[in-house]
Design a protein around this motif. Structure first.
Motif, PDB file in Angstrom:
ATOM      1  N   GLY A 524      40.253  43.418  47.440  1.00 42.12           N
ATOM      2  CA  GLY A 524      39.581  44.783  47.230  1.00 42.12           C
ATOM      3  C   GLY A 524      40.807  45.738  47.202  1.00 42.12           C
ATOM      4  N   MET A 527      43.046  45.732  43.977  1.00 42.53           N
ATOM      5  CA  MET A 527      42.240  46.371  42.758  1.00 42.53           C
ATOM      6  C   MET A 527      42.358  47.725  42.793  1.00 42.53           C
ATOM      7  SD  MET A 527      38.605  44.325  41.957  1.00 42.53           S
ATOM      8  CE  MET A 527      38.293  43.350  43.391  1.00 42.53           C
ATOM      9  N   ILE A 537      34.426  48.869  43.736  1.00 38.73           N
ATOM     10  CA  ILE A 537      34.520  47.659  44.400  1.00 38.73           C
ATOM     11  C   ILE A 537      33.645  47.426  45.523  1.00 38.73           C
ATOM     12  CG2 ILE A 537      36.481  46.832  45.770  1.00 38.73           C
ATOM     13  CD1 ILE A 537      38.405  48.319  44.385  1.00 38.73           C
ATOM     14  N   ASP A 538      33.461  48.579  46.252  1.00 34.61           N
ATOM     15  CA  ASP A 538      32.364  48.430  47.463  1.00 34.61           C
ATOM     16  C   ASP A 538      31.020  48.334  46.936  1.00 34.61           C
ATOM     17  OD1 ASP A 538      34.243  48.487  49.596  1.00 34.61           O
ATOM     18  OD2 ASP A 538      33.716  50.500  49.965  1.00 34.61           O
ATOM     19  N   VAL A 635      34.824  42.167  38.504  1.00 32.09           N
ATOM     20  CA  VAL A 635      35.231  42.640  39.857  1.00 32.09           C
ATOM     21  C   VAL A 635      34.292  41.822  40.899  1.00 32.09           C
ATOM     22  CG1 VAL A 635      34.772  44.492  41.696  1.00 32.09           C
ATOM     23  CG2 VAL A 635      35.466  45.134  39.185  1.00 32.09           C
ATOM     24  N   LEU A 639      35.814  39.189  43.689  1.00 31.86           N
ATOM     25  CA  LEU A 639      35.730  39.200  45.175  1.00 31.86           C
ATOM     26  C   LEU A 639      35.144  37.734  45.699  1.00 31.86           C
ATOM     27  CD1 LEU A 639      34.189  42.512  45.382  1.00 31.86           C
ATOM     28  CD2 LEU A 639      36.391  41.957  45.997  1.00 31.86           C
TER      29      LEU A 639
END
Length: 734
Positions: A524, A527, A537-538, A635, A639
Motif C-alpha cells: 500500500g 503504491m 488503495i484502501d 491494485v 495487495l
C-alpha cells in the motif's frame, strides 16, 4: 441408533425428542431428517394424539445446526449435476418443515391441523432454530447461557431451510435483515424480542404440553397462511416497504462492499421472496441457497471458519501422548497493554494470574485494565458484582518476582528488546519450578534466538497474542529449534482454556502472521510513492473484504512501529535486505512526527477527538497523484499476491506445517478476505496455473517480490490445488 424418538402420553401429547448419540449438541443429519419425518407422520396419523411437542434430550441445549456432511451427500447423490442435488435436498427439508407448519390441516380451509410446539432447553442455532420456527409456538427455558439465532452468514452461507423466508414474514425485512446478515446469537430475552422465541418458561416442555392441549384452530395458522396477510413494514412494492428494501440493500453493501456472495444471495432471496406467495418464496430461497453452496467461496469459508477452525480448537495439531497441560497458575511479565490483556483473558478463564511489572504502580495499572473492562460489562448488564470480585481476586499485581513461585506457565510481554527479554528470562528461571514452561509474546523476534538466554530451551516457546487481546480470536504459537512437545502441548491447552483459536508455526523472522501482514501494508505504501490514490488503495482492499485497507491499518498500528520493524529487519539481514521506497516514505512520515492515530496525524488528518477527517493532502506534495490511476483489479491483485505469496513461502520453508493453520490464521489474525477462506484457499479458487502466470506478469511490472515460489510453479505445472496436495485429512488417513 435413533436421533429422533417418539413417545405418547395418556393426555394425548406426542413428544418428539432429538438426541444424537455421541454428540454433546444435536446436529441435523440425513438420517435425522428421515427419522423426524417418520415421527411427525406417526403423530399426525394417530387420532389419539391431540398435539406434538418437539424437544431435546441434551441438557441445556436444543441443536447446533446441520451436519455439513449432509450437504456433501446432496451433491454426491446427484452425480454430474451437484446443483440439482443440493436444490432437491433443500426442497426436501422445506417440505418436511412445511409439513410441520401445516400439521395435517386442510390446505384450503386451514382447519383440522394438530398443534405442534417447540420446547427449547437451551441454545438453538441454524437449522436448530429453523425447525422451531416452523412450529406453532416456541417455548424457551430460563437459561442464561443459552443463545438463539441463525449464524449461517458467518460461515459463508445463509439460512436455507426456511429461516430466511419465515423470519422476514414474521418480523418484516427491516427487522429481519440485521438478524440474518450479522448472524448474531442472542440471549433468551433478546431472542424473544427478536421473534425467535414466543415464550420463556421455567419448564418449557410442561409449558409446551399445556399449550398444545389448549390451542385453538386459529393458533395453528401462521400469519402468512391467513387471508389478508401483509408483511410487517410493507412488501417491496408498498411505499413504506420499498424504502425498507432500499435501506436493507444499502446496509448490505455498506457492510460487505459486495465481497461476500452469501450476503448478496440472502438479500436477493428476501427481496424476490417478498414478491410472491410463501411456498414460491421457499423455492426462491432454495435456489439462492443452492447458488451460494455451489460458489467456491462458500465451501472455502465453511472449511476454514467452521471445520478447520473447530479441528484446531480441538487439538488437531497437538502432540500425541502428552498428558493434560492445562494451566493452574500463570505468571505474566509486563503489565502494559499486552500483558494486561493476557491477564484479563486468563483470569476470565478461571486461571490464577501473577501480573509483574517494575513497580507496584505499573503492576496495579495493568490490573486496573481488567477492572475497567468489567465495569463496562456491568454497565451493559453482562457482568455481576460477584463475577467482578471473583475475577479481580484471581489477579495478583506485584513487582516481586518471588510471587512467580508455583507458576506452571510464564508469558513474557516486556519491551521488544532482546537484551531486556534475556535479562528477564534469566531472573525468572532462577525462581520458577524446573518444569514451568516459559513463553515469549514477542511479535517479531525469533524464538530460537530468545531461547539462548534460557537454561531450559526445550521448555521455551512463543505465544504471540494479537491486540487487543480480549477481542482478537487467534493466538500464534511458535516453536523454536529446541522447543519440546510438552511446551507445545502446554501452549495449546492454555489457548484452549482461554477460548481462542491456536495455530502452531515453526520459528522464522515475523513467524507467519506478521510475515504476511507486513507485505500488505508495504505494498500500500509503495503504491502511494508511485502516485496511486490512497482512497483507491484502501477501498480496493475493503472491496476484497478486508476490514481496513493497508493505509488505514498503518495509521492504526502506528507509523513509528513500521519504521522500527524496518530498521531492525535491515540490521538483521544486512546487505540481503531489499531497499524499498515504502521504507523511505515511512521514515519521512516519522521524521515529520506524523506517527498515525496515536499522534493525531499520519496518513490521515484527525480532529481534536481523534476522529479521521480525511487523507492527509501533504502526501501528494511529495508523491503527486498519477493522472491516470491504475485499474481496481490491478491494485487488488497486488495487495492479494503480496500476502498470499508469503503464505506459500511459509509453507514451502516449513514455517507452516498444516495448511489449515495458514488459512484460519490469516482470516482470524488480520481479516484476510474471509469470503476466500484464506490465502491458500484463494489460490485454489483462482487456480494455481493462473496464479503462477499472474506472478510472472506482476514480477515483470513491479519487481522480484512477486516472483513465483518454486512450490507454486510446480503445482501449477501439475494442475494441483493446495487442499488436494496438502489435505490434512488425507495425510492422517494415510
Amino acid at each position: 441408533m435413533s436421533e429422533f424418538t417418539l413417545s405418547k402420553d395418556a393426555d394425548g401429547v406426542a413428544t418428539i425428542t432429538w438426541d444424537v448419540p455421541g454428540k454433546t449438541m444435536n446436529v441435523m443429519s440425513f438420517d435425522g431428517l428421515t427419522q423426524l419425518e417418520a415421527c411427525i407422520d406417526d403423530a399426525l396419523a394417530d387420532d389419539a394424539v391431540k398435539g406434538v411437542v418437539i424437544t431435546s434430550g441434551k441438557e441445556g441445549t436444543f441443536a447446533g445446526g446441520m451436519d455439513l456432511n449432509l450437504l456433501a451427500v446432496m451433491k454426491e447423490e446427484a452425480g454430474d449435476d451437484p446443483a440439482r442435488g443440493v436444490f432437491e435436498g433443500t426442497m426436501k427439508m422445506h417440505a418436511l418443515l412445511r409439513k410441520i407448519e401445516l400439521a395435517g390441516m386442510d390446505l384450503k380451509t386451514k382447519k383440522g391441523g394438530k398443534p405442534i410446539a417447540a420446547a427449547l432447553p437451551g441454545t438453538a442455532a441454524g437449522i436448530g432454530m429453523e425447525l422451531p420456527l416452523a412450529t406453532h409456538r416456541i417455548f424457551a427455558a430460563e437459561n442464561p447461557k443459552a443463545k438463539y439465532g441463525l449464524p449461517e452468514i458467518m460461515v459463508g452461507i445463509f439460512p436455507g431451510a426456511g429461516g430466511t423466508t419465515r423470519m422476514v414474514r414474521k418480523v418484516g425485512a427491516i427487522s429481519a435483515a440485521p438478524l440474518l446478515l450479522e448472524g448474531k446469537m442472542l440471549d433468551v430475552k433478546k431472542a424473544k424480542g427478536a421473534g425467535y422465541v414466543d415464550e420463556i418458561a421455567a419448564d418449557p416442555v410442561a409449558a409446551a404440553k399445556d399449550w398444545v392441549l389448549n390451542a385453538s384452530g386459529a393458533d395453528l395458522v401462521k400469519p402468512w397462511d391467513a387471508k389478508g396477510y401483509k408483511m410487517p413494514g410493507g412488501a417491496p412494492y408498498h411505499p413504506a416497504g420499498f424504502m425498507n428494501f432500499v435501506g436493507a440493500s444499502a446496509m448490505v453493501h455498506g457492510k460487505t462492499q459486495g465481497a461476500f456472495p452469501a450476503a448478496k444471495a440472502l438479500l436477493s432471496a428476501v427481496y424476490e421472496g417478498a414478491l410472491v406467495d410463501f411456498d414460491t418464496a421457499l423455492k426462491i430461497e432454495a435456489r439462492w441457497f443452492t447458488s451460494v453452496l455451489m460458489n467456491p467461496s462458500s465451501g472455502a469459508m465453511i472449511r476454514s471458519l467452521f471445520i478447520n477452525k473447530e479441528a484446531l480448537e480441538k487439538g488437531a495439531v497437538r502432540p500425541k501422548d502428552i498428558p493434560d497441560q492445562r494451566v493452574k497458575k500463570l505468571g505474566v511479565l509486563g503489565a502494559g497493554m499486552m500483558g494486561a490483556g493476557i491477564a484479563l483473558v486468563s483470569a476470565q478463564a478461571g486461571i490464577e494470574v501473577v501480573l509483574v511489572d517494575r513497580d507496584q504502580e505499573a503492576a496495579d495499572k495493568g490490573k486496573a485494565y481488567t477492572e475497567s473492562y468489567l465495569d463496562k460489562g456491568m454497565k451493559r448488564g453482562k457482568v455481576t458484582a460477584e463475577k467482578k470480585e471473583a475475577m479481580l481476586s484471581r489477579i495478583t499485581a506485584t513487582p516481586d518476582l518471588d510471587a512467580l513461585k508455583g507458576c506452571d506457565l510464564i508469558i513474557e510481554a516486556v519491551f521488544e528488546d532482546p537484551a531486556v527479554k534475556a535479562d528477564m528470562t534469566k531472573k525468572v528461571e532462577a525462581i520458577i519450578p524446573d518444569d514451568c514452561i516459559f513463553a515469549s509474546n514477542t511479535s517479531t523476534l525469533p524464538i530460537s534466538d530468545l531461547a539462548k538466554a534460557s537454561v531450559r530451551p526445550e521448555q521455551f516457546i512463543g505465544i504471540h497474542f494479537f491486540s487487543p487481546v480480549e477481542k482478537m480470536l487467534l493466538v500464534e504459537i511458535i516453536k523454536g529449534k529446541e522447543t519440546g512437545d510438552r511446551a507445545v502441548a502446554k501452549a495449546l491447552d492454555y489457548v484452549r482454556q482461554i477460548k481462542k483459536t491456536p495455530i502452531v508455526v515453526n520459528d522464522a523472522r515475523f513467524f507467519y502472521a506478521n510475515r504476511c501482514i507486513i507485505p500488505y501494508v508495504n505494498e500500500g505504501a509503495r503504491m502511494i510513492t508511485e502516485g496511486v490514490s490512497p482512497v483507491l488503495i484502501d477501498n480496493a482492499a475493503r472491496q476484497l473484504g478486508f476490514p481496513v485497507g493497508p493505509i488505514q491499518l498503518t495509521d492504526e498500528t502506528s507509523i513509528d512501529l513500521g519504521a522500527k520493524i524496518a530498521r531492525a529487519t535491515k540490521a538483521a539481514m544486512g546487505n540481503a535486505y531489499p531497499d524499498s521506497p515504502a521504507d523511505d516514505m515511512i521514515f519521512w512520515m516519522e521524521d515529520l512526527g506524523r506517527l498515525g492515530r496515536k499522534s493525531n496525524a499520519g496518513f490521515f488528518d484527525y480532529d481534536e477527538k481523534g476522529k479521521r477527517t480525511g487523507y492527509w493532502k501533504g502526501m501528494q506534495d511529495k508523491y503527486p497523484l498519477l493522472e491516470d490511476q491504475p485499474d481496481l483489479i490491478e491494485v487488488q491483485e497486488r495487495l492479494m499476491f503480496a500476502q498470499v505469496l508469503e503464505a506459500v513461502r511459509a509453507l514451502e520453508e516449513g514455517v507452516l506445517e498444516d495448511i489449515r493453520e495458514g488459512d484460519v490464521g490469516a482470516v482470524l489474525a488480520w481479516g484476510f478476505a474471509p469470503w476466500s477462506g484464506g490465502p491458500l484457499s484463494w489460490l485454489d479458487i483462482i487456480g494455481t496455473p493462473y496464479a503462477a502466470e499472474r506472478c510472472d506478469q506482476l514480477t515483470a511490472a513491479y519487481g522480484e517480490r512477486f516472483a513465483c515460489p518454486d512450490l507454486l510453479r510446480e503445482m501449477a505445472a501439475k494442475g494441483q490445488t493446495f487442499y488436494g496436495r496438502f489435505n490434512p485429512d488425507a495425510a492422517s488417513a494415510a
